[in-house]
Design an enzyme around this catalytic site. Sequence first.
Site, PDB file in Angstrom:
ATOM      1  N   HIS A 201       0.801  -1.235   0.000  1.00  0.00           N
ATOM      2  CA  HIS A 201       0.000   0.000   0.000  1.00  0.00           C
ATOM      3  C   HIS A 201       0.830   1.280   0.000  1.00  0.00           C
ATOM      4  O   HIS A 201       0.284   2.374  -0.123  1.00  0.00           O
ATOM      5  CB  HIS A 201      -1.018  -0.002   1.147  1.00  0.00           C
ATOM      6  CG  HIS A 201      -0.472   0.236   2.510  1.00  0.00           C
ATOM      7  ND1 HIS A 201      -0.592   1.436   3.147  1.00  0.00           N
ATOM      8  CD2 HIS A 201       0.176  -0.573   3.371  1.00  0.00           C
ATOM      9  CE1 HIS A 201      -0.041   1.363   4.349  1.00  0.00           C
ATOM     10  NE2 HIS A 201       0.430   0.146   4.512  1.00  0.00           N
ATOM     11  N   THR A 237      -4.116 -19.551   2.916  1.00  0.00           N
ATOM     12  CA  THR A 237      -4.442 -19.491   1.495  1.00  0.00           C
ATOM     13  C   THR A 237      -4.049 -18.127   0.926  1.00  0.00           C
ATOM     14  O   THR A 237      -4.313 -17.092   1.538  1.00  0.00           O
ATOM     15  CB  THR A 237      -5.946 -19.755   1.278  1.00  0.00           C
ATOM     16  OG1 THR A 237      -6.233 -21.036   1.833  1.00  0.00           O
ATOM     17  CG2 THR A 237      -6.313 -19.747  -0.200  1.00  0.00           C
ATOM     18  N   CYS A 325       1.515   6.845  12.657  1.00  0.00           N
ATOM     19  CA  CYS A 325       1.353   5.863  13.733  1.00  0.00           C
ATOM     20  C   CYS A 325       1.293   6.522  15.100  1.00  0.00           C
ATOM     21  O   CYS A 325       0.773   5.962  16.035  1.00  0.00           O
ATOM     22  CB  CYS A 325       2.512   4.878  13.707  1.00  0.00           C
ATOM     23  SG  CYS A 325       2.831   4.285  12.066  1.00  0.00           S
TER      24      CYS A 325
HETATM   25  C1  LIG Z   1       4.245   1.625   6.528  1.00  0.00           C
HETATM   26  C2  LIG Z   1       5.533   1.091   7.044  1.00  0.00           C
HETATM   27  C3  LIG Z   1       5.605  -0.185   7.629  1.00  0.00           C
HETATM   28  C4  LIG Z   1       4.393  -1.031   7.841  1.00  0.00           C
HETATM   29  O1  LIG Z   1       3.887  -1.576   6.650  1.00  0.00           O
HETATM   30  P1  LIG Z   1       2.384  -2.139   6.643  1.00  0.00           P
HETATM   31  O2  LIG Z   1       2.232  -2.746   5.289  1.00  0.00           O
HETATM   32  O3  LIG Z   1       1.489  -0.959   6.856  1.00  0.00           O
HETATM   33  O4  LIG Z   1       2.278  -3.147   7.724  1.00  0.00           O
HETATM   34  C5  LIG Z   1       6.833  -0.621   8.055  1.00  0.00           C
HETATM   35  N1  LIG Z   1       7.940   0.124   7.914  1.00  0.00           N
HETATM   36  C6  LIG Z   1       7.914   1.347   7.358  1.00  0.00           C
HETATM   37  C7  LIG Z   1       9.175   2.128   7.216  1.00  0.00           C
HETATM   38  C8  LIG Z   1       6.707   1.885   6.909  1.00  0.00           C
HETATM   39  O5  LIG Z   1       6.686   3.096   6.377  1.00  0.00           O
END
Ligand SMILES: *Cc1c(COP(=O)(O)O)cnc(C)c1O
Length: 380
Positions: A201, A237, A325
Amino acid sequence: MKIRYFDNAATTKIKKEVLDKMFPYLTEEYGNPSSLYTLGRKARVAVEEARRKVAELINCDKNEIYFTGGGTESDNTVLKGIMTLEKNKGKHMITTKIEHPAILNTCKTLEKIGTKVTYLSVNEEGMISLEELKNSITDETVLISIMFANNEIGTIQPIKEIGEIAHKRGIRFHTDAVQACGNVAIDVKNMHIDMLSLSGHKIGAPKGIGALYVNKNIEFKNLIDGGHQEKNKRAGTENVAGMVGLGEACKIAKNTLEEHTEKLKMLRDYFFSEIKRRLGDVKINGSMKQRLPGNSNVSFKDVNGSELLMKLDEKGICASAGSACSSGSSMPSHVLTAIGLTSEYAEGTLRVTFGDENTKEDVDYLVDALVEIVASTQNG
Ligand SMILES: *Cc1c(COP(=O)(O)O)cnc(C)c1O
């Protein structure tokens, strides 16, 4: 109201080409890749094709890619999988103070079960010291995990040099490259990277899909037990459509890396020069040289960050305070603390992260809004 999205480090919009590729696997092609009839085999082919595209983005072998549920899971898998497997060889690992919570909180859990963790400090630009890294290595060190690029301030670490140091001492090197993938050229062979985390994402694929690269000579323990999927390393899966989407996003990232990064850098540098020109007292956080193309992180003196975000939201602008976060808290983030930002500035910190859909006109709109809001809230 038109939404102006400047929070591409938090998440990105799914690219249309990605969604188009995924769509059949959410509708007609719903087979289980483990099934032996044609519908299942077609899903298997799609998964393996996607794996190849992910591998090509970072220059590894297709069989060194494991699909996961995202960046967080990839990070957990590496840290827990290596530290528990190697506990008889050594219990020490090295990371940094500015990692994403997916790394830092996994380290906290590991500390409770006997892992010793060294958290490297960073300078005011967010850069680690290679000397401190070398001096932190002991006979017990089995893992070095250092993020490729920081999600808040965009600082890019000297990854190749870190990899060389790790390999000279026979230590495995993992990097959380969730922010770097698709924004910086990555070659795991040339950079001596043994393991790497990436996430869908953040590069135009859906949420809930990610990948982990593990060099074929490295043993690791799976995080999730269950079926035989992903060569027994990630049971459950397969999220076929998600994998197909991630593969397509990686292919696009590889083919458009140069124009993508040039465009983002242009928007970012224009933003920096405009706010400096129109708003005097502003501090730019992070490195000006070793920096993600789409990242800007600025602090306004004596401004309340959450108030700033709310007023931007009223104008249709999406941006972030410290990191997504830790939003909702008025404490400066662990990253801003680590670079030594003083509290009069840390409070008023804004992260603006650009994406392919942003235009120069969007930046003008943002700067106009900032000029107005900062003037009305400063010392107010
Ligand atoms: C967004 C992010 C994650 C977490 O990834 P997710 O797919 O949202 O679990 C981990 N490390 C960094 C540096 C990020 O920017």
